[in-house]
Write a protein that holds these residues in place. Structure first.
Motif, PDB file in Angstrom:
ATOM      1  N   ARG A   1      39.254  54.036  52.469  1.00 21.09           N
ATOM      2  CA  ARG A   1      40.477  53.716  53.683  1.00 21.09           C
ATOM      3  C   ARG A   1      41.333  53.184  52.750  1.00 21.09           C
ATOM      4  NH1 ARG A   1      37.635  51.547  58.376  1.00 21.09           N
ATOM      5  NH2 ARG A   1      36.046  52.929  58.436  1.00 21.09           N
ATOM      6  N   GLU A   2      42.136  53.443  53.627  1.00 21.76           N
ATOM      7  CA  GLU A   2      44.022  52.964  53.391  1.00 21.76           C
ATOM      8  C   GLU A   2      43.598  51.555  52.864  1.00 21.76           C
ATOM      9  OE1 GLU A   2      45.945  53.983  51.280  1.00 21.76           O
ATOM     10  OE2 GLU A   2      46.550  56.058  52.132  1.00 21.76           O
ATOM     11  N   PRO A   3      44.400  50.963  51.657  1.00 17.94           N
ATOM     12  CA  PRO A   3      45.341  51.279  50.995  1.00 17.94           C
ATOM     13  C   PRO A   3      44.469  51.702  49.718  1.00 17.94           C
ATOM     14  CG  PRO A   3      45.522  49.003  50.957  1.00 17.94           C
ATOM     15  CD  PRO A   3      44.864  49.257  52.075  1.00 17.94           C
TER      16      PRO A   3
ATOM     17  N   SER B   1      43.516  61.009  55.558  1.00 16.21           N
ATOM     18  CA  SER B   1      42.103  61.630  56.287  1.00 16.21           C
ATOM     19  C   SER B   1      42.062  62.914  56.369  1.00 16.21           C
ATOM     20  CB  SER B   1      41.029  60.062  55.903  1.00 16.21           C
ATOM     21  OG  SER B   1      40.243  60.722  57.131  1.00 16.21           O
TER      22      SER B   1
ATOM     23  N   ARG C   1      43.013  54.236  49.425  1.00 19.85           N
ATOM     24  CA  ARG C   1      42.875  55.427  48.994  1.00 19.85           C
ATOM     25  C   ARG C   1      44.044  55.910  48.240  1.00 19.85           C
ATOM     26  NH1 ARG C   1      43.747  58.378  54.019  1.00 19.85           N
ATOM     27  NH2 ARG C   1      41.245  57.393  54.009  1.00 19.85           N
ATOM     28  N   ARG C   2      45.434  55.193  48.214  1.00 18.94           N
ATOM     29  CA  ARG C   2      46.426  55.703  47.350  1.00 18.94           C
ATOM     30  C   ARG C   2      46.103  54.553  46.059  1.00 18.94           C
ATOM     31  NH1 ARG C   2      50.020  52.262  50.393  1.00 18.94           N
ATOM     32  NH2 ARG C   2      49.734  50.924  48.962  1.00 18.94           N
TER      33      ARG C   2
ATOM     34  N   TRP D   1      52.855  57.607  47.842  1.00 15.55           N
ATOM     35  CA  TRP D   1      52.266  59.103  47.910  1.00 15.55           C
ATOM     36  C   TRP D   1      52.773  59.963  47.089  1.00 15.55           C
ATOM     37  CZ3 TRP D   1      47.317  59.599  47.678  1.00 15.55           C
ATOM     38  CH2 TRP D   1      46.198  59.085  49.003  1.00 15.55           C
TER      39      TRP D   1
ATOM     40  N   CYS E   1      49.028  65.025  48.688  1.00 19.61           N
ATOM     41  CA  CYS E   1      49.495  63.901  48.145  1.00 19.61           C
ATOM     42  C   CYS E   1      50.897  63.062  49.032  1.00 19.61           C
ATOM     43  CB  CYS E   1      49.737  63.421  46.611  1.00 19.61           C
ATOM     44  SG  CYS E   1      48.163  62.793  46.572  1.00 19.61           S
TER      45      CYS E   1
END
Length: 139
Positions: free
Chosen positions: A21-23, A120, A25-26, A68, A114
C-alpha cells in the motif's frame, strides 16, 4: 525468449509491488532503485565511474522517497548504465553474458510504471472490470 522474459519480469515486479500500500510502495521502490544503482559496484567494470553513478542514483532515489517521477528517472538511468555494461562486456551477473541486456529491457518497463505514478495494477485491473457502460444519447 531473452527479449520477452525481461518484459514479463518488469510486469511481474509491478504486480508484486501492487500488493504494497501507499505510501510504502513509493518508498520501497525508492529503496529498490537505490539498490539497483549499486548493483555494478562489485564488478568494477567502469572503475571510478561506478562510484559516480552510484552517487547519482542514490540522490535520485532519495528524491524518489517523495516522487514517483524521480523513481522512474532512476530506473531509466539504470537502463542506460545496463546498456553501457552490455556493450563494454561487463554483465551485471558475471556468468550470464546477456544479463545486462535483460536488465536494460526490464528496467524501462518498471520505469514506465513508476512514471505512471506506480499505481496498484491489481486495483487498475479490478476497476477496469467495474466500468459502467456509457449511456447512449437518444435523439
Amino acid at each position: 525468449m531473452q527479449y520477452v522474459a525481461p518484459v514479463g519480469i518488469g510486469v511481474l515486479y509491478a504486480l508484486l509491488m501492487s500488493l504494497v500500500r501507499e505510501p510504502h510502495r513509493r518508498r520501497l521502490n525508492a529503496l529498490m532503485v537505490a539498490g539497483a544503482g549499486a548493483a555494478y559496484l562489485s564488478g568494477g567494470g567502469l572503475g571510478g565511474w561506478e562510484f559516480a553513478f552510484t552517487a547519482l542514483v542514490t540522490y535520485v532515489a532519495f528524491r524518489g522517497l517523495e516522487s514517483w517521477t524521480f523513481i522512474g528517472v532512476g530506473w531509466l538511468l539504470h537502463t542506460a548504465w545496463d546498456i553501457v555494461h552490455h556493450v563494454k562486456g561487463n554483465p551485471i551477473i558475471p556468468f550470464a553474458h546477456t544479463s545486462s541486456l535483460g536488465c536494460a529491457i526490464c528496467d524501462p518497463v518498471i520505469a514506465l510504471w513508476c512514471l505512471w505514478g506506480g499505481p496498484s495494477l491489481i486495483d487498475v485491473l479490478r476497476d477496469r472490470g467495474r466500468e459502467e457502460p456509457r449511456a447512449t444519447m437518444v435523439p
